[in-house]
Design a protein around this motif. Structure first.
Motif, PDB file in Angstrom:
ATOM      1  N   ILE A 148       0.841  -1.198   0.000  1.00 31.81           N
ATOM      2  CA  ILE A 148       0.000   0.000   0.000  1.00 31.81           C
ATOM      3  C   ILE A 148       0.881   1.256   0.000  1.00 31.81           C
ATOM      4  N   ALA A 149       1.890   1.267   0.880  1.00 36.63           N
ATOM      5  CA  ALA A 149       2.766   2.448   0.967  1.00 36.63           C
ATOM      6  C   ALA A 149       3.512   2.650  -0.347  1.00 36.63           C
ATOM      7  N   TYR A 150       3.962   1.548  -0.940  1.00 40.07           N
ATOM      8  CA  TYR A 150       4.676   1.631  -2.217  1.00 40.07           C
ATOM      9  C   TYR A 150       3.745   2.201  -3.300  1.00 40.07           C
ATOM     10  N   ALA A 151       2.513   1.695  -3.352  1.00 45.33           N
ATOM     11  CA  ALA A 151       1.555   2.162  -4.360  1.00 45.33           C
ATOM     12  C   ALA A 151       1.268   3.649  -4.178  1.00 45.33           C
ATOM     13  N   GLN A 152       1.086   4.063  -2.923  1.00 42.26           N
ATOM     14  CA  GLN A 152       0.813   5.481  -2.672  1.00 42.26           C
ATOM     15  C   GLN A 152       1.998   6.355  -3.108  1.00 42.26           C
ATOM     16  N   ALA A 153       3.202   5.866  -2.835  1.00 43.18           N
ATOM     17  CA  ALA A 153       4.395   6.630  -3.224  1.00 43.18           C
ATOM     18  C   ALA A 153       4.496   6.737  -4.748  1.00 43.18           C
ATOM     19  N   LEU A 154       4.065   5.687  -5.436  1.00 46.46           N
ATOM     20  CA  LEU A 154       4.103   5.723  -6.907  1.00 46.46           C
ATOM     21  C   LEU A 154       3.101   6.741  -7.455  1.00 46.46           C
ATOM     22  N   LEU A 155       2.082   7.054  -6.663  1.00 42.66           N
ATOM     23  CA  LEU A 155       1.052   7.993  -7.129  1.00 42.66           C
ATOM     24  C   LEU A 155       1.438   9.463  -6.925  1.00 42.66           C
ATOM     25  N   VAL A 156       2.516   9.708  -6.191  1.00 42.38           N
ATOM     26  CA  VAL A 156       2.906  11.103  -5.936  1.00 42.38           C
ATOM     27  C   VAL A 156       3.244  11.795  -7.266  1.00 42.38           C
ATOM     28  N   ASP A 157       2.668  12.955  -7.462  1.00 39.84           N
ATOM     29  CA  ASP A 157       2.941  13.716  -8.680  1.00 39.84           C
ATOM     30  C   ASP A 157       4.316  14.388  -8.540  1.00 39.84           C
ATOM     31  N   ARG A 158       5.340  13.701  -9.040  1.00 39.17           N
ATOM     32  CA  ARG A 158       6.729  14.161  -8.829  1.00 39.17           C
ATOM     33  C   ARG A 158       7.009  15.530  -9.442  1.00 39.17           C
ATOM     34  N   ARG A 159       6.458  15.737 -10.640  1.00 41.61           N
ATOM     35  CA  ARG A 159       6.757  17.009 -11.310  1.00 41.61           C
ATOM     36  C   ARG A 159       6.183  18.186 -10.529  1.00 41.61           C
ATOM     37  N   GLU A 160       4.939  18.010 -10.112  1.00 41.68           N
ATOM     38  CA  GLU A 160       4.275  19.061  -9.334  1.00 41.68           C
ATOM     39  C   GLU A 160       4.965  19.278  -7.992  1.00 41.68           C
ATOM     40  N   LEU A 161       5.402  18.186  -7.381  1.00 43.72           N
ATOM     41  CA  LEU A 161       6.072  18.294  -6.078  1.00 43.72           C
ATOM     42  C   LEU A 161       7.377  19.072  -6.233  1.00 43.72           C
ATOM     43  N   ASN A 162       8.099  18.751  -7.282  1.00 40.90           N
ATOM     44  CA  ASN A 162       9.355  19.446  -7.542  1.00 40.90           C
ATOM     45  C   ASN A 162       9.106  20.942  -7.756  1.00 40.90           C
ATOM     46  N   ARG A 163       8.052  21.228  -8.522  1.00 41.16           N
ATOM     47  CA  ARG A 163       7.709  22.632  -8.791  1.00 41.16           C
ATOM     48  C   ARG A 163       7.380  23.356  -7.483  1.00 41.16           C
ATOM     49  N   ALA A 164       6.597  22.710  -6.649  1.00 45.41           N
ATOM     50  CA  ALA A 164       6.207  23.320  -5.363  1.00 45.41           C
ATOM     51  C   ALA A 164       7.437  23.542  -4.487  1.00 45.41           C
ATOM     52  N   GLN A 165       8.350  22.581  -4.497  1.00 43.67           N
ATOM     53  CA  GLN A 165       9.565  22.711  -3.678  1.00 43.67           C
ATOM     54  C   GLN A 165      10.406  23.882  -4.162  1.00 43.67           C
ATOM     55  N   GLU A 166      10.577  23.974  -5.461  1.00 48.85           N
ATOM     56  CA  GLU A 166      11.414  25.049  -6.022  1.00 48.85           C
ATOM     57  C   GLU A 166      10.801  26.422  -5.808  1.00 48.85           C
ATOM     58  N   ALA A 167       9.473  26.447  -5.622  1.00 51.18           N
ATOM     59  CA  ALA A 167       8.784  27.731  -5.425  1.00 51.18           C
ATOM     60  C   ALA A 167       8.539  28.022  -3.948  1.00 51.18           C
ATOM     61  N   ASN A 168       9.125  27.221  -3.065  1.00 48.97           N
ATOM     62  CA  ASN A 168       8.868  27.356  -1.623  1.00 48.97           C
ATOM     63  C   ASN A 168       7.377  27.319  -1.305  1.00 48.97           C
ATOM     64  N   ASP A 169       6.618  26.582  -2.097  1.00 50.02           N
ATOM     65  CA  ASP A 169       5.179  26.492  -1.846  1.00 50.02           C
ATOM     66  C   ASP A 169       4.927  25.306  -0.907  1.00 50.02           C
ATOM     67  N   VAL A 170       5.077  25.583   0.354  1.00 48.69           N
ATOM     68  CA  VAL A 170       5.060  24.520   1.359  1.00 48.69           C
ATOM     69  C   VAL A 170       3.696  23.832   1.445  1.00 48.69           C
ATOM     70  N   ALA A 171       2.643  24.663   1.423  1.00 52.43           N
ATOM     71  CA  ALA A 171       1.296  24.088   1.529  1.00 52.43           C
ATOM     72  C   ALA A 171       1.011  23.174   0.347  1.00 52.43           C
ATOM     73  N   LYS A 172       1.412  23.619  -0.846  1.00 53.17           N
ATOM     74  CA  LYS A 172       1.172  22.806  -2.054  1.00 53.17           C
ATOM     75  C   LYS A 172       1.927  21.469  -1.950  1.00 53.17           C
ATOM     76  N   ALA A 173       3.171  21.541  -1.503  1.00 52.56           N
ATOM     77  CA  ALA A 173       3.970  20.309  -1.377  1.00 52.56           C
ATOM     78  C   ALA A 173       3.266  19.316  -0.454  1.00 52.56           C
ATOM     79  N   GLN A 174       2.759  19.818   0.647  1.00 50.78           N
ATOM     80  CA  GLN A 174       2.052  18.941   1.580  1.00 50.78           C
ATOM     81  C   GLN A 174       0.778  18.375   0.941  1.00 50.78           C
ATOM     82  N   GLU A 175       0.060  19.222   0.220  1.00 48.88           N
ATOM     83  CA  GLU A 175      -1.163  18.759  -0.458  1.00 48.88           C
ATOM     84  C   GLU A 175      -0.852  17.612  -1.416  1.00 48.88           C
ATOM     85  N   ILE A 176       0.249  17.738  -2.134  1.00 52.11           N
ATOM     86  CA  ILE A 176       0.599  16.719  -3.136  1.00 52.11           C
ATOM     87  C   ILE A 176       0.894  15.388  -2.447  1.00 52.11           C
TER      88      ILE A 176
END
Ligand code: RM4
Ligand code: MN
Ligand code: MN
Length: 437
Positions: free
Chosen positions: A357-385
């Motif tokens: 289950i944990a592996y499947a959930q990790a595979l579902l993380v939107d990596r591109r969006e997460l990276n974008r949020a991290q680079e933009a210091n968008d902390v709330a967005k990163a958590q949402e993703i």
């Protein structure tokens, strides 16, 4: 179950066949299919996730097939495997139920085969492979010449150290004969009181011992150096944390890696960060999965802190993809658990499920969006993703992967419907005690 069925079973160890699986699946299929369709419609990654899950196996430790205990007592549940053959047959049962437990990890000397050829054939019959072999220098064995009371590879007496080295080399030999390709070295070495040891000399002696064992590794083998924060020693552990393990593994060479047992950290340690950095350095070897609230509790994976497990897998997927690693085969995936109040086989089915289950959930993380949020210091967005993925109920995807592989849609349900434990008690007896802790 009528008596005559039991009599027949007595001479043929319990097995679960395809028709039993099919009958079980037929009953559940349409409701299951509805849920899968919905997930696939809503999620473009769902199909890819299912395929990855089919390939992903988690090895079962031979020492977790019986009821565990504490130093206060042990309450056996009955029908425990009495020998290596029965342990393999138990893992075979798990594997036929979930098609995700295609390997067993052995502990030597608890699991020395009487005939390697026969044990290999039995494992093959169940579709099982041999994962890492484990050495044991935390107990004295009957007839053993030198005691490990004051440590093994760290010991002040060279003869004790040599005995521990020889044992580890022997474990490699057993593993090689069975077709394993890794050894896990967990040392209980350490000290209980300040002043008992000279830390520097202790480290150096241990390193020298590990070097000798390392030199005996076949060319395609890996050595996993497992660390543990405390217990059985309560002041210092000679391989006490990932820093020390990493130091040994780096000095040993490219075949040596750190093994992360989730329960071997001090409370609240950020395990996902440790995992990320070890991966970055190419020194993460594998896992002993379990869960804990306080220490080395060895509880069912995902039973206490499933979010942490997800965060670990989130780092694993990100880090393995960055290094172009094969998720299924490039790290050692093992469970190391103990079950005091549950049926060990049900508990292991739950652990495997939690990992997938944990592996499947990790595979579902939107990596591109997460990276974008991290680079933009968008902390709330990163958590949402992250939480969007974590809060997705991926159980139908895990079940679909099982179904595709020929296993049961609901393994524990089928285990109970078939009265597996009752049959095992009938075959083996109510008062059986498996080797292990
Ligand atoms: C230790 C450690 C090792 C396991 C033993 C039985 O705490 O987790 O991996 O081999 O227990
Ligand atoms: Mn462990
Ligand atoms: Mn442990």
């Amino acid at each position: 179950m009528c008596l005559s069925a039991f009599v027949v079973q007595k001479f043929h160890p319990m097995k679960i066949d395809k028709t039993q699986i099919q009958k079980h699946n037929d009953k559940l299929y349409s409701a299951h299919q509805r849920k899968v369709k919905q997930l696939v419609n809503e999620n473009t990654a769902a199909k890819r996730v299912i395929n990855k899950l089919v390939d992903f196996h988690i090895a079962i430790p031979s020492w977790a097939l019986g009821t565990g205990g504490t130093r206060f007592g042990r309450f056996s549940g009955g029908g425990e495997p009495r020998n290596l053959e029965e342990k393999i047959s138990d893992v075979g049962l798990l594997h036929s139920l979930n098609k995700s437990s295609g390997a067993i990890s052995l502990h030597i000397p608890w699991d020395i085969p009487t005939s390697t050829r026969k044990i290999k054939a039995l494992a093959a019959e169940h579709g099982l492979q041999f994962d890492a072999v484990n050495s044991n220098t935390f107990q004295d064995q009957p007839g053993q010449k030198h005691s490990y009371k004051f440590g093994s590879l760290q010991h002040v007496n060279a003869k004790v150290r040599q005995q521990a080295i020889d044992h580890n080399i022997d474990v490699i030999k057993h593993g090689k004969a069975l077709g394993s390709n890794s050894i896990t070295v967990w040392l209980s070495d350490g000290s209980c009181f300040p002043g008992q040891l000279n830390f520097r000399k202790t480290f150096q002696r241990t390193l020298e011992g590990l070097q000798e064992i390392y030199a005996a590794l076949p060319s395609n083998w890996k050595m996993f150096v497992e660390y543990k924060a405390f217990e059985p020693n309560f002041y210092s552990m000679t391989v006490g944390d990932w820093g020390q393990s990493y130091l040994y593994a780096s000095k040993l060479g490219p075949k040596a890696y750190t093994l992360v047992d989730l329960g071997h950290h001090l409370p609240n340690a950020n395990i996902e960060q440790i995992v990320s950095l070890l991966l970055m350095e190419g020194k993460l070897g594998g896992f002993h999965f379990n869960d804990s609230k306080y220490g080395d509790d060895d509880l069912t994976v995902g039973s206490i802190n499933p979010y942490q497990l997800f965060l670990i897998f989130n780092e694993l997927v990100e880090g393995m993809d960055a290094r172009k690693m094969n998720h299924a085969t490039d790290l050692g995936w093992m469970i190391d658990a103990s079950h005091n109040v549950k049926d060990p086989l049900e508990d292991l089915l739950q652990s495997v499920e939690a990992i997938k289950i944990a592996y499947a959930q990790a595979l579902l993380v939107d990596r591109r969006e997460l990276n974008r949020a991290q680079e933009a210091n968008d902390v709330a967005k990163a958590q949402e993703i992250l939480q969007q993925a974590y809060r997705t109920d991926v159980r139908p995807l895990v079940a679909e992967a099982r179904f595709k592989a020929g296993a049961a849609l609901q393994p524990i349900q089928l285990f109970r419907d078939l009265d597996v434990r009752k049959q095992l008690i009938f075959e083996r007896g109510l008062k059986t005690v498996a080797t292990g802790l």
